[in-house]
Design a protein around this motif. Structure first.
Motif, PDB file in Angstrom:
ATOM      1  N   HIS A 248       0.820  -1.217   0.000  1.00 26.06           N
ATOM      2  CA  HIS A 248       0.000   0.000   0.000  1.00 26.06           C
ATOM      3  C   HIS A 248       0.850   1.262   0.000  1.00 26.06           C
ATOM      4  CE1 HIS A 248      -3.807  -2.046   0.301  1.00 26.06           C
ATOM      5  NE2 HIS A 248      -3.347  -2.776   1.300  1.00 26.06           N
TER       6      HIS A 248
ATOM      7  N   ARG B 267       4.401   3.409  -0.810  1.00 26.22           N
ATOM      8  CA  ARG B 267       5.324   3.393  -1.945  1.00 26.22           C
ATOM      9  C   ARG B 267       6.622   4.071  -1.513  1.00 26.22           C
ATOM     10  NH1 ARG B 267       5.726   8.312  -4.198  1.00 26.22           N
ATOM     11  NH2 ARG B 267       4.085   9.816  -3.812  1.00 26.22           N
TER      12      ARG B 267
ATOM     13  N   SER C  99       0.195   5.241   2.192  1.00 26.30           N
ATOM     14  CA  SER C  99      -1.048   5.405   1.436  1.00 26.30           C
ATOM     15  C   SER C  99      -1.959   6.349   2.221  1.00 26.30           C
ATOM     16  CB  SER C  99      -1.739   4.054   1.256  1.00 26.30           C
ATOM     17  OG  SER C  99      -2.332   3.627   2.473  1.00 26.30           O
TER      18      SER C  99
ATOM     19  N   SER D 262      -8.711   0.236   2.160  1.00 29.54           N
ATOM     20  CA  SER D 262      -8.178   0.549   0.828  1.00 29.54           C
ATOM     21  C   SER D 262      -9.088   0.014  -0.270  1.00 29.54           C
ATOM     22  CB  SER D 262      -6.766  -0.026   0.681  1.00 29.54           C
ATOM     23  OG  SER D 262      -5.899   0.569   1.619  1.00 29.54           O
TER      24      SER D 262
END
Length: 181
Positions: A89, A91, A101, A127
């Motif tokens: 989730h 990066r 995220s 998510s």
């Protein structure tokens, strides 16, 4: 005399990267493959029965992602499919820093966890909801119900539900395009 263990190759995409083929005994859960073969230990073994959803991963599909319990679903069911674990989730920015995220950031801002054991499942469930709302926005008066429906299957042993729900509700309301009038 013991029976021979059947081994089959497994290939799938995990967090955007191709994995496999790797030899995996038939009947092995996806959670075991994630933990033991891939070193991805974020998804948790909670109940081992698909009830608590601490083991939840995101199955990427053309119609949109959906939640899957990795503890009760055989790894070979995912052959050729794409999943996202809780590790996928966030990066990494070009400078090497980790960028959380929006869901992860909302959970931190709302201190939406206590022991954190169930948090990976809640992050993944929230998510999936956010990605669904990007395709199918809801009315403002539906937010509370929709967030509750999305998170109700997740169990928190520390009873952190209020803050999880608050974080997701606030994120939904603050993210342009998820809510209509």
């Amino acid at each position: 005399m013991s029976a021979a263990i059947e081994i089959k190759d497994l290939s799938l995409r995990v967090n955007g990267a191709a994995v496999g083929p790797i030899p995996v005994p038939v009947g092995t859960s996806l959670l075991d493959v994630l933990h033991e073969w891939l070193g991805l230990t974020g998804s948790r073994m909670g109940c081992g029965q698909g009830i608590c959803h601490a083991c939840t991963v995101m199955l990427e599909e053309a119609a949109g992602p959906r939640e899957m319990c990795a503890c009760i679903t055989g790894a070979h069911w995912f052959e050729g499919r794409s999943i996202r674990t809780v590790e996928g989730h966030a990066r990494t920015a070009p400078d090497g820093t980790v960028v959380l995220s929006p869901v992860q950031q909302a959970f931190i801002e709302n201190f939406a966890f206590q022991c954190g054991y169930c948090t990976p499942g809640f992050v993944t469930g929230a998510s999936v909801l956010i990605e669904r709302l990007r395709r199918e926005p809801i009315r403002r008066d539906e937010v509370e119900r929709v967030v509750t429906e999305a998170l109700d299957r997740h169990i928190c042993r520390c009873t952190g539900y209020v803050r999880y729900h608050q974080a997701v509700r606030d994120l939904v309301l603050a993210t342009p395009g998820l809510v209509t009038a």
